[in-house]
Design a protein around this motif. Sequence first.
Motif, PDB file in Angstrom:
ATOM      1  N   ARG A 189       0.838  -1.067   0.095  1.00 57.62           N
ATOM      2  CA  ARG A 189       0.039   0.112  -0.126  1.00 57.62           C
ATOM      3  C   ARG A 189       0.885   1.239  -0.105  1.00 57.62           C
ATOM      4  N   SER A 248     -13.417   3.059  11.356  1.00 58.34           N
ATOM      5  CA  SER A 248     -12.898   2.530  10.257  1.00 58.34           C
ATOM      6  C   SER A 248     -11.263   2.628  10.344  1.00 58.34           C
ATOM      7  N   ARG A 260      -8.538  -0.227  10.539  1.00 55.33           N
ATOM      8  CA  ARG A 260      -7.558  -0.183   9.452  1.00 55.33           C
ATOM      9  C   ARG A 260      -6.024  -0.366  10.250  1.00 55.33           C
ATOM     10  N   CYS A 302     -11.251  12.981   4.532  1.00 52.45           N
ATOM     11  CA  CYS A 302     -12.452  12.413   4.296  1.00 52.45           C
ATOM     12  C   CYS A 302     -12.931  13.050   3.040  1.00 52.45           C
ATOM     13  N   ARG A 310     -17.005   9.204  -1.906  1.00 51.70           N
ATOM     14  CA  ARG A 310     -16.868   8.155  -2.920  1.00 51.70           C
ATOM     15  C   ARG A 310     -17.331   8.855  -4.142  1.00 51.70           C
ATOM     16  N   ASP A 313      -8.512   7.692  -8.054  1.00 49.21           N
ATOM     17  CA  ASP A 313      -7.389   6.916  -7.990  1.00 49.21           C
ATOM     18  C   ASP A 313      -6.066   7.579  -7.910  1.00 49.21           C
ATOM     19  N   ARG A 328      -5.981   2.513  -5.691  1.00 48.20           N
ATOM     20  CA  ARG A 328      -7.056   2.721  -5.836  1.00 48.20           C
ATOM     21  C   ARG A 328      -7.671   3.604  -4.868  1.00 48.20           C
ATOM     22  N   ASP A 385     -10.105   5.214  -2.201  1.00 53.66           N
ATOM     23  CA  ASP A 385     -10.856   4.663  -1.168  1.00 53.66           C
ATOM     24  C   ASP A 385     -11.674   5.844  -0.369  1.00 53.66           C
ATOM     25  N   TYR A 409     -10.721   8.742   0.612  1.00 57.71           N
ATOM     26  CA  TYR A 409      -9.757   9.356   1.427  1.00 57.71           C
ATOM     27  C   TYR A 409      -8.735  10.260   0.653  1.00 57.71           C
TER      28      TYR A 409
END
Length: 449
Positions: A34, A154, A158, A353, A356, A387, A437, A439, A441
């Motif tokens: 990542r 969340s 993670r 934040c 999406r 992305d 990708r 996500d 954020y």
Amino acid sequence: MSVFVLDKWKQPLMPCSEKRARRLLAAGRARVQRLYPFTIRLVDRAQAESVLQPLRLSIDPGSKGTGLALSRIEESINAATGEISEPVLHIAALVELVHRGHTICDSLRRRAMLRRSRRSRNTRYRAPRFDNRGGNRTGWLAPSLMHRVQTTLSWVRRLQRWAPVTELAQELVRFDMQLMQEQAEGHSIEGVEYQRGELAGFEVGEYLLAKWNRKCAYCDAEHVPLEKDHIVPRARGGSNRVSNLALACRGCNQKKGSQNVREFLREQPERLNRILAHVKAPLKDSAAVNATRWRLFTELKAMGLALQTGSGGRTKFNRARLGVPKSHVLDAACVGRVGEVRRTAQPVLQVKCSGRGSRSRTRLDSHGFPRGHLMREKSVKGFRTGDMVRATVPASSKKVGVYIGRVAVRSTGSFNVQTATTTVQGIGHKHCRMLMRGDGYGYQLIAQD
């Protein structure tokens, strides 16, 4: 900032330094898993073959953002008494989570305005229904508040996937109201050592700084040493309660002396009325923030890890005692039982934040009318808006160069790439290579002063 490490089965291992991560990648023993936060995966080791140390994830919730600090715990035993002393924390990662609660609130407000205007028009509309108005259930939070809880949870999950977290620490309340009450009455809370002495003053001081916005109440001076001032002086029968305290700079405090605030501000009636109204007013968003923190506490407790809590006054006391610089993420590292904090000078990963996207097919102007239509398909040539890509444009193009950033897709295959400094338009999809990708954020590394 430490690098997160996973084993060959994607189970978390102890974070390592950047130097060690580069060596593992160069030797072919690891792969990049990542990009943000940077995480590698070992190809030749399992979790059972590694030695894990205790890690604490400290959380400092806030209205606009939440500070997260991941630290390695070093316990020590006092040789004289044989008791376990306060733990030494070695910070491994600092994450600042920026919420979008205000954006959600504004979107809901605009939606309500559009629906209200649609109902008031003389147009065809469905009949009103009342079976779906049963009231809010117990524990319900507004969407803008629930967003803060869900995004914090969340990121706690993670970080648990990327590091072997063994315990949690949360700043549960901003101010210990019971302690301030006891201090005003001249008593101390028995049986709790950390709530005696200097810490009581920190509880009241932190409350006053938040209530008066870190300004002098009489001249609005900022970035100067502020002192506690009695609105009704003690010589005139005033008490030590926080409802009778304000913040004043040294000059205003000495000039006011033992005068009543009404006498001192006799020639400034507007400021006098503003101060008297501000004394009675509660802290802004205090009820909402407290409700959010208690909901977060309940959810964290259900995770099954050891959870300790502390107040904002104790956090400030730890920070002042240890000489830790003031920042949201370092405040998180000072939550709870802390003996010493090390490795504070490292970059902060700011996680913003961004959502999406939207399900809306049109954009609206300021009057609520559609001004354009969006694509039906979200994906174009394997890319989606948000992305992270690396665009290598050859010399045959006018936009020759290498660009790394977020991509905004177009149905024509000509994308826009938003880098850290600018936005480059009209880059073909053939020149783009996927790095990570999207996500929901946005990520940015920020160096601390």
